[in-house]
Design an enzyme around this catalytic site. Structure first.
Site, PDB file in Angstrom:
ATOM      1  N   SER A  29       1.497   7.064  -3.037  1.00 25.33           N
ATOM      2  CA  SER A  29       1.202   7.306  -4.451  1.00 25.33           C
ATOM      3  C   SER A  29      -0.037   8.197  -4.527  1.00 25.33           C
ATOM      4  CB  SER A  29       0.898   5.970  -5.135  1.00 25.33           C
ATOM      5  OG  SER A  29       0.324   6.165  -6.420  1.00 25.33           O
ATOM      6  N   TYR A  60      -2.682  -2.530  -5.714  1.00 27.30           N
ATOM      7  CA  TYR A  60      -1.808  -1.361  -5.544  1.00 27.30           C
ATOM      8  C   TYR A  60      -2.566  -0.223  -4.844  1.00 27.30           C
ATOM      9  CZ  TYR A  60       1.682   2.162  -6.947  1.00 27.30           C
ATOM     10  OH  TYR A  60       2.640   3.161  -6.967  1.00 27.30           O
TER      11      TYR A  60
END
Ligand code: NAD
Length: 276
Positions: free
Chosen positions: A158, A171
């Protein structure tokens, strides 16, 4: 001497560069993973799907891949939060599809909360699914990739593997970890025709993002359109969601023979977000 069948095969290989390769894509019942599976199947890869969802819908997806692209497609529903299940999935891919030439570690979940309010069980689940499952799948795929002298490992990280954002501690930590894992694996197998790279998307429109839009609209008490423009795409300079097909196209290139020298990288697909 080249025979007609050689010419036919190489012409076919040029038309569909992943012909005959087996690709296992985790979290491919939805979103980016499904987009990658579709892109790979279009290039001739045999597909092993994984992920949760309605069994009838998954079977429909599997059959559509087979019929649309004239490839074999398999499915294993391993819950990747359990290391033993990752092992079962890899054994299934070996037994049913003939091994794993291309491994895409894509499955991921998200939870948004301040660090001091972050539920520890959510932290554990995010680390297990977004990071540790990639380690387990890679560790189990490598011996066979080394024996075949070919392997392509693609980790869907990401932009949050490169930069942080508030309220996404687990995350961001997991995705930074994925980039570290990517580099180490790339270095360890650099001489074996196995590459390991990470794709770092900014916002891609998928069910995961739709859920964030709904959650943030509730949390901030603002309409969903405002969440999209003022919250999600605020830091994404091109002001558009990427499409899953764009991630599929990059993954297809990374999986191809043409990308043999690209390894250990983190490739942003983020509309300029991490250029800030
Ligand atoms: P999604 O929610 O549409 O898909 C996630 C997939 O993972 C689904 O198939 C789901 O069933 C599967 N999954 C979840 N938990 C699982 C588990 N325990 N075991 C097996 N499978 C499991 O999400 P998405 O947006 O397509 O995200 C895919 C990946 O891309 C994730 O790793 C995510 O962090 C990353 N990513 C997404 C975006 C984005 O904007 N959508 C941006 C950057 C990175």
């Amino acid at each position: 001497m080249l025979t007609t069948s050689h010419i036919d095969r190489s012409a076919h290989a040029m038309a569909r560069p992943l012909e005959g390769r087996v690709a296992l894509i985790t979290g491919s019942t939805s979103g980016i993973g499904l987009g990658v599976a579709e892109a790979f199947a279009a290039q001739g890869a045999i597909i092993v799907l994984n992920g949760f969802g309605d069994r009838m819908q998954i079977e429909d997806t599997r059959r559509t891949l087979e019929q649309t692209h004239d490839v074999a497609a398999f499915y294993h529903g391993a819950d990747l939060s359990r290391p033993a299940a990752v092992g079962e999935m890899m054994a299934y891919a070996h037994a049913e599809a003939g091994g794993v030439d291309i491994l895409v570690n894509n499955a991921g979940i998200q939870h948004v909360a301040a660090v001091d309010a972050f539920p520890p069980e959510k932290w554990d689940a995010i680390l297990a699914i977004n990071l540790s499952s990639a380690f387990h799948a890679i560790r189990l795929a490598l011996p066979q990739m080394k024996a075949r002298k070919f392997g392509r490992i693609i980790n869907v990280a990401s932009a949050h593997g490169l930069v942080g954002s508030p309220f996404k501690s687990a995350y961001v930590a997991a995705k930074h970890g994925v980039l570290g894992l990517t580099k180490v694996v790339a270095l360890e197998v650099a001489e074996t025709n196995i590459t390991c790279n990470a794709i770092c998307p900014g916002y891609v429109y998928t069910p995961l993002v739709e859920k964030q839009i709904e959650d943030q609209a509730k949390t901030h008490g603002i309409p969903r359109e405002k969440v999209v423009t003022d919250v999600l795409l605020k830091a994404q300079p091109n002001k558009r969601f990427a499409q899953v097909a764009e991630i599929g196209a990059l993954a297809t290139f990374l999986a191809s023979d043409a990308a043999a020298s690209i390894t250990g990288t983190a490739l942003p697909v983020d509309g300029g977000w991490t250029a800030h």
